[in-house]
Design an enzyme around this catalytic site. Structure first.
Site, mmCIF file in Angstrom:
data_model
loop_
_atom_site.group_PDB
_atom_site.id
_atom_site.type_symbol
_atom_site.label_atom_id
_atom_site.label_comp_id
_atom_site.label_asym_id
_atom_site.label_seq_id
_atom_site.Cartn_x
_atom_site.Cartn_y
_atom_site.Cartn_z
ATOM 1 N N GLY A 1 0.971 -1.346 -0.049
ATOM 2 C CA GLY A 1 -0.077 0.009 0.019
ATOM 3 C C GLY A 1 0.881 1.233 -0.006
ATOM 4 O O GLY A 1 1.786 1.334 -0.089
ATOM 5 N N ASP B 1 -13.135 4.019 9.590
ATOM 6 C CA ASP B 1 -12.916 3.570 8.542
ATOM 7 C C ASP B 1 -13.603 2.226 7.985
ATOM 8 O O ASP B 1 -12.834 1.288 7.591
ATOM 9 C CB ASP B 1 -11.301 3.332 8.032
ATOM 10 C CG ASP B 1 -10.854 3.605 6.701
ATOM 11 O OD1 ASP B 1 -11.610 4.341 6.028
ATOM 12 O OD2 ASP B 1 -9.708 3.457 6.247
#
Length: 441
Positions: free
Chosen positions: A146, A263
């Site tokens: 990521g 999130d």
């Protein structure tokens, strides 16, 4: 029969419950905790479904689309579209009020040669142990990547498989360091079957490493995209929604101090081989307001992921647990439609999936938004209507009109119960037709 996870279980050294990790600038989205898939479990229900007030739809549809926000680089593992994470809070994590646990969980490792202390859920690993677990961060152990670093599959000395997140040294800054510490602090406080288990961390010189449970069956988003074989049937999707609701309810109601995840999204939901869902990635998590002092919200700049963000939070900068409920409403729409929250390649009226789905639902065309890979059966048709009713409540523009996560879990159990009761005759009818067809051949 699936056993309802207990919300109120708190940490002890012999517990089998779970914890949480994996997202934010240094956390690669947990998209590749790979392996195989197996059987599915069933559930039983409780509580009746609350009927959504459809009068909310007009306001919701008109106000749904969140304003443009600055977002970080995509955390995707490939070139495919993935919603960017909004990181506009430069210092909020550092100003959070936290309740002391009275233990050394808040301390951070400072010696590469120190032996790890076997506290439940918060082990201070050494870099030597991390090197050994990953075969010196071998490329063959890499399972994800990521914006902030790489995730490796590792094996500890006792044989436990883990996911090891190693931050990129080139992107360290004060802000990201605060978020690293914030995630460690949050992870060390939580333990539940529907939250990814936290094993420990290393913070030594220029190394920042988090060690979490290895969840072998990838992310929910990967399964909805059919990147991992078989299509998830609606029963499986309902079970996943129930697991997520239980995990987030635990965060909101049964930790020492309520926690807001901030999130909730399909790429932060990891699946086990038996399709148990586990909520991951606490990089954006915050302690909720102290209700004992009369506070109703936390004032903070916006963090989260585009497409899932609570519009009231975006507008007022007031964060509450109902912001997680809003994100969960978007997740429910994902489960029904199979689509991502933002679909930039579709025509304009379909690009914001929840807005499009709620408009279809309000027009009486709920079945038109069903994932085309799912069967249009009596059980599916009824469940879809009820799931979208719950989604509508979760997506209310004002937080006081949204249900609690506990109430969401209760409603989903009821939907699952009805779904199972209707599915059994459907299955028998299908089997009878198949047998008759065989006899006539």
């Amino acid at each position: 029969m699936r056993r309802t996870p207990s919300y109120g279980r708190h940490r002890n050294s012999s517990s089998d419950a779970r914890s949480t990790p994996d997202r934010f600038p240094y956390s690669p989205t947990p998209s590749s905790y790979s392996d195989a898939s197996t059987a599915r479990r069933s559930t039983s229900g409780q509580s009746a479904v609350a009927v959504a007030a459809r009068s909310v739809v007009g306001v919701f549809v008109g106000c749904f689309t969140p304003p443009e926000t600055k977002s970080s680089a995509s955390f995707g593992d490939s070139g495919e579209f993935r919603p960017h994470s909004v990181i506009s809070d430069a210092s909020g994590a550092g100003s959070e009020r936290r309740r002391s646990s009275g233990s050394s969980r808040g301390a951070y490792a400072s010696s590469n040669n120190s032996r790890r202390e076997r506290q439940a859920g918060c082990v201070k690993f050494t870099m030597d142990e991390i090197y050994k677990a990953t075969n010196n961060f071998s490329p063959s152990a890499k399972i994800g990547q990521g914006g902030f670093g790489i995730v490796y599959k590792g094996r500890l000395e006792d044989g436990t498989f883990v996911a090891i997140k190693r931050a990129k040294k080139s992107v360290y800054d004060k802000h990201l360091g605060v978020e690293f510490q914030s995630e460690i602090q949050m992870l060390s406080q939580v333990e539940h079957l529907s939250l990814v288990k936290f094993y420990g961390y290393v913070e030594y010189e220029d190394e920042k490493v988090v060690v979490v449970e290895y969840v072998p069956n990838g992310t929910l988003r990967e399964h909805l995209d059919c990147l991992r074989g078989n299509i998830l049937d609606l029963g499986a999707r309902l079970d996943i929604a129930i697991d997520v609701a239980h995990g987030v309810t635990y965060l909101h109601m049964y930790t020492d101090h309520p926690i807001i995840h901030r999130d909730i999204k399909s790429s932060n939901i990891l699946l086990t081989e038996n399709f148990r869902a586990k909520v991951a990635d606490f990089g954006f998590a915050r302690l909720a307001a102290d209700s004992d002092s009369g506070a109703t919200h936390v004032s903070t700049q916006v963090k989260g992921t585009a497409g899932y963000l609570d519009p009231e939070y975006l507008r007022t900068y007031q964060l509450t647990d109902k912001s997680d409920v809003y994100s969960f409403g978007v997740l429910l729409v994902e489960l029904v439609t199979g689509r991502r929250p933002i679909e930039p390649k579709r025509e304009l009226k379909e690009r914001i999936t929840a807005k499009w789905a709620m408009k279809k639902f309000s027009d009486g065309d709920a079945l038109l938004i069903l994932d085309p890979r799912l069967e249009k059966s009596a059980a599916n048709n009824l469940a879809i209507e009820k799931i979208l009713e719950l989604s509508l409540q979760c997506l209310a523009q004002r937080r006081q009109h949204r249900p609690s996560m506990k109430r969401c879990a209760e409603i989903l159990w009821s939907i699952r119960k009805d779904y199972k009761e209707i599915s059994v005759p459907d299955f028998r009818s299908s089997s009878t037709r198949s047998q008759r067809s065989t006899l006539t051949e």
